[in-house]
Every structure is written in structure tokens, then in C-alpha cells.
Design a protein around this motif. Structure first.
Motif, PDB file in Angstrom:
ATOM      1  N   LEU A 207       0.826  -1.210   0.000  1.00  0.00           N
ATOM      2  CA  LEU A 207       0.000   0.000   0.000  1.00  0.00           C
ATOM      3  C   LEU A 207       0.861   1.261   0.000  1.00  0.00           C
ATOM      4  N   THR A 208       0.414   2.259  -0.764  1.00  0.00           N
ATOM      5  CA  THR A 208       1.060   3.562  -0.701  1.00  0.00           C
ATOM      6  C   THR A 208       0.692   4.254   0.609  1.00  0.00           C
ATOM      7  N   ASP A 209       1.434   5.286   0.954  1.00  0.00           N
ATOM      8  CA  ASP A 209       1.108   6.045   2.170  1.00  0.00           C
ATOM      9  C   ASP A 209      -0.289   6.634   2.075  1.00  0.00           C
ATOM     10  N   GLU A 210      -0.687   7.096   0.890  1.00  0.00           N
ATOM     11  CA  GLU A 210      -2.021   7.678   0.722  1.00  0.00           C
ATOM     12  C   GLU A 210      -3.099   6.621   0.946  1.00  0.00           C
ATOM     13  N   GLN A 211      -2.856   5.407   0.487  1.00  0.00           N
ATOM     14  CA  GLN A 211      -3.819   4.325   0.708  1.00  0.00           C
ATOM     15  C   GLN A 211      -3.896   3.965   2.190  1.00  0.00           C
ATOM     16  N   ILE A 212      -2.749   3.895   2.839  1.00  0.00           N
ATOM     17  CA  ILE A 212      -2.736   3.599   4.274  1.00  0.00           C
ATOM     18  C   ILE A 212      -3.522   4.653   5.035  1.00  0.00           C
ATOM     19  N   ARG A 213      -3.306   5.920   4.699  1.00  0.00           N
ATOM     20  CA  ARG A 213      -4.040   6.996   5.375  1.00  0.00           C
ATOM     21  C   ARG A 213      -5.545   6.888   5.124  1.00  0.00           C
ATOM     22  N   ALA A 214      -5.924   6.488   3.914  1.00  0.00           N
ATOM     23  CA  ALA A 214      -7.345   6.347   3.599  1.00  0.00           C
ATOM     24  C   ALA A 214      -7.979   5.227   4.429  1.00  0.00           C
ATOM     25  N   ILE A 215      -7.283   4.106   4.576  1.00  0.00           N
ATOM     26  CA  ILE A 215      -7.815   3.006   5.391  1.00  0.00           C
ATOM     27  C   ILE A 215      -7.904   3.430   6.852  1.00  0.00           C
ATOM     28  N   ILE A 216      -6.917   4.165   7.323  1.00  0.00           N
ATOM     29  CA  ILE A 216      -6.954   4.675   8.696  1.00  0.00           C
ATOM     30  C   ILE A 216      -8.150   5.598   8.880  1.00  0.00           C
ATOM     31  N   ALA A 217      -8.386   6.491   7.929  1.00  0.00           N
ATOM     32  CA  ALA A 217      -9.467   7.469   8.042  1.00  0.00           C
ATOM     33  C   ALA A 217     -10.835   6.804   8.112  1.00  0.00           C
ATOM     34  N   MET A 218     -11.007   5.675   7.419  1.00  0.00           N
ATOM     35  CA  MET A 218     -12.306   4.987   7.449  1.00  0.00           C
ATOM     36  C   MET A 218     -12.387   3.971   8.590  1.00  0.00           C
ATOM     37  N   ASP A 219     -11.316   3.837   9.375  1.00  0.00           N
ATOM     38  CA  ASP A 219     -11.205   2.839  10.440  1.00  0.00           C
ATOM     39  C   ASP A 219     -11.317   1.426   9.873  1.00  0.00           C
ATOM     40  N   GLY A 220     -10.647   1.224   8.718  1.00  0.00           N
ATOM     41  CA  GLY A 220     -10.494  -0.116   8.181  1.00  0.00           C
ATOM     42  C   GLY A 220      -9.315  -0.801   8.856  1.00  0.00           C
ATOM     43  N   ARG A 221      -8.769  -1.850   8.205  1.00  0.00           N
ATOM     44  CA  ARG A 221      -7.662  -2.573   8.808  1.00  0.00           C
ATOM     45  C   ARG A 221      -6.603  -2.926   7.761  1.00  0.00           C
ATOM     46  N   ILE A 222      -5.347  -2.951   8.219  1.00  0.00           N
ATOM     47  CA  ILE A 222      -4.189  -3.281   7.390  1.00  0.00           C
ATOM     48  C   ILE A 222      -3.494  -4.476   8.021  1.00  0.00           C
ATOM     49  N   GLY A 223      -3.494  -5.597   7.310  1.00  0.00           N
ATOM     50  CA  GLY A 223      -2.882  -6.814   7.837  1.00  0.00           C
ATOM     51  C   GLY A 223      -1.425  -6.919   7.402  1.00  0.00           C
ATOM     52  N   ILE A 224      -0.528  -6.640   8.321  1.00  0.00           N
ATOM     53  CA  ILE A 224       0.896  -6.780   8.030  1.00  0.00           C
ATOM     54  C   ILE A 224       1.182  -8.240   7.668  1.00  0.00           C
ATOM     55  N   THR A 225       1.813  -8.436   6.509  1.00  0.00           N
ATOM     56  CA  THR A 225       2.001  -9.793   6.002  1.00  0.00           C
ATOM     57  C   THR A 225       3.458 -10.229   6.094  1.00  0.00           C
TER      58      THR A 225
END
Length: 314
Positions: A207-225
Motif C-alpha cells: 500500500l502507498t502512504d495515501e492508501q494507508i491513510r485512507a484506510i486509517i481514516a475509514m477505520d479499516g484494517r491493514i494486515g501486516i504480512t
């Protein structure tokens, strides 16, 4: 302190689909990374089992249904495994010390553009869905598709139907264009079940930083792989390389949106010291050197559990 584990991606079912003789219950399997015994040893509270159909197999519902049959016959038959279809199921599994088992579909090509098939999978327990694997299908383009397109008209309809039913959407294999179209289309927060930070390791699956920020803003989740080539381009990858991705997501404000998505059994090489759930303790010990107990627990299971309690059907 003993830390529990929630892992949002493994490919046990795909291996079983190819070889029905594989035994999920074998204690120290050399054929599976994720086994029942290793999940117990890892203090697992949740494991997501992906339905991924290898490209050499037929396209359609038959291998998808075979995968679900394997899940019911060969995974859920163990006493501490509990199917999670709702927030209530998850609550009960946590209360009773069980291991929640969540079904996810990785790529919708086999649905053959028919939303009746989507509803059938929902009835059977599927609660998360990635629109694509790496290539294009009828709903969207995958991250390795040369044209790098986004969602199709039918893909947008699929997204709306998933929102209505309570199926979680997963962007881990989606193109950048598809990601941003999903941001606009989805009424529910979504996840990247097994993706890292592209600015740390420049791979299109990250994910790009912009994508990470977007997921954070919506309170989604990022699974570190733990996929080595998504962790660090020079090989072999080590646990400190995984920590760099954790640190980066946290630096962008994602302490409460970060979770784990190992991709065990979907890889033929491993991060040194992270070859199966029994070795997750090595990652926990590394995290403890940098973060307090509350944050380590958030990363290893609480963030994932909180998301499911909020976003699964009641």
C-alpha cells in the motif's frame, strides 16, 4: 503477559484443494504452515481461511464449493474451531476459549457474474471477499493486470451487495485505481488483509502512504504480512524488516488499524523465524522491545477483533 493472535489470511484450503490427503490436525506438518496444534500453541483467537482457486483449476463455483466443503469437514471438525459468521459468533468463541474461523473468498472470478452465487456463499458462511487475485476478472482488475483498470459496472454492483449483506471487502490484490474507486463506492470500511507499506518495500502488492491513510481514516484494517518479497527486497527477510512496516503504519497514525495477515501456506519461502503460527512468538518478542503491552495486544489481535465486532452482521 501472554498475547493472543488474530491472523487475517492463510491458504490452508488451497493446499487441501490440490491435495485432499493433507491433514489440518497433524501436529508438526511439513505440508502445512497452519495446523490445529500450531494455532493452539500460538494462542490464536481468530484465523481467516481464504478460498483461493489456483489458476490451473477450472473457473466456476465447483472448486469454490469444494473448498468450503473441505473447510467444514477438515477444519471445523476440531473441537476448538468455531465458525464466525456474526459478531455474536465471535463473542461466543472468545468467551469459550475457541479459535474463530472466518471464511474469505480471494477473487470473485468463479462467481461467474452471478450474484445468486454470492448469496449462496454468504449462506455458507463467507464473510470477507477480495474482488480480485492478481489478474483481471469480471468485477475488477488485479494488481498485476497490465492495463491497471478499476471496477467494472458489475463490480460496483457486487460492492453494493456485499455492503448490504455484511460481507467485508478486501483490497489486498486490487489495483491502485480500483482501490480509490472502492473508497468512493463502498459504504463500509474495508481491509487490506495481507499487504505491507510500499514506501518501505516497493512492491505493487503493498500500500502507498495515501492508501494507508485512507484506510486509517475509514477505520479499516491493514494486515501486516509475512511474505518475504513484500517485506524486504534483499533476501532473506528477517523479523526486524517486518517491524519496519509496523513502525511505518504507526507513524502514519495507524496504531489502531494495524493487524496481522501472515499469508502462511500461500508462500514457499518465509521470513526467518516466521515459518508457521508456532513461531509468532518471535514476532511478539520483537514487538515487546519497541511497544508497550497495550499496543502489542492491539497489533496481535485486539484491532482485528474490534473491527469484526463492529462490522460483521449482528
Amino acid at each position: 503477559m501472554t498475547y493472543k493472535i488474530a491472523d487475517f489470511h492463510c491458504d490452508v484450503l488451497s493446499k487441501m484443494l490440490v491435495d485432499d490427503s493433507i491433514d489440518f490436525g497433524q501436529a508438526d506438518s511439513d505440508r502445512l504452515d497452519v495446523t490445529y496444534a500450531r494455532l493452539i500453541k500460538a494462542q490464536a483467537v481468530l484465523q481467516t481461511f481464504a478460498i483461493y482457486i489456483p489458476e490451473q483449476m477450472e473457473l466456476g463455483m465447483r472448486p469454490i464449493l469444494r473448498s468450503i466443503d473441505l473447510f467444514y469437514r477438515k477444519v471445523l471438525n476440531y473441537p476448538r474451531m468455531k465458525l464466525v459468521r456474526s459478531a455474536g459468533d465471535l463473542e461466543l468463541s472468545l468467551q469459550h476459549g475457541q479459535i474463530g474461523a472466518l471464511l474469505s473468498l480471494e477473487g470473485v472470478g468463479g462467481l461467474m457474474e452471478d450474484l445468486t452465487n454470492l448469496r449462496i456463499l454468504f449462506y455458507l458462511g463467507v464473510r470477507a471477499l477480495g474482488l480480485t487475485w492478481n489478474h483481471a476478472n469480471w468485477a475488477a482488475d488485479g494488481v498485476m493486470e497490465p492495463r491497471q483498470g478499476g471496477l467494472t459496472r458489475k463490480g460496483r454492483s457486487l460492492v453494493r451487495n456485499c455492503n448490504e449483506m455484511g460481507i467485508l471487502l478486501d483490497v489486498s490484490h486490487l489495483t491502485d485505481r480500483g482501490f480509490w474507486e472502492l473508497v468512493d463506492e463502498s459504504e463500509a470500511p474495508f481491509i487490506a488483509s495481507h499487504s505491507n507499506a510500499r514506501s518501505i518495500c516497493d512492491h505493487p502488492r503493498n500500500l502507498t502512504d495515501e492508501q494507508i491513510r485512507a484506510i486509517i481514516a475509514m477505520d479499516g484494517r491493514i494486515g501486516i504480512t509475512f511474505v518475504p518479497w513484500f517485506v524486504n527486497k534483499p533476501q532473506p527477510a528477517v523479523i526486524d524488516d517486518v517491524l519496519r512496516h509496523v513502525e511505518h503504519v504507526c507513524a502514519l497514525g495507524g496504531e489502531q488499524q494495524l493487524m496481522l495477515g501472515s499469508d502462511y501456506d500461500g508462500i514457499d519461502r518465509h521470513v526467518v523465524g516466521l515459518s508457521h503460527p508456532g513461531e509468532n512468538v518471535n514476532l511478539i518478542e520483537a514487538l515487546q522491545k519497541h511497544y508497550n503491552e497495550t499496543l502489542v495486544a492491539s497489533f496481535t489481535y485486539q484491532n482485528a477483533v474490534r473491527f469484526l465486532k463492529t462490522n460483521l452482521p449482528r
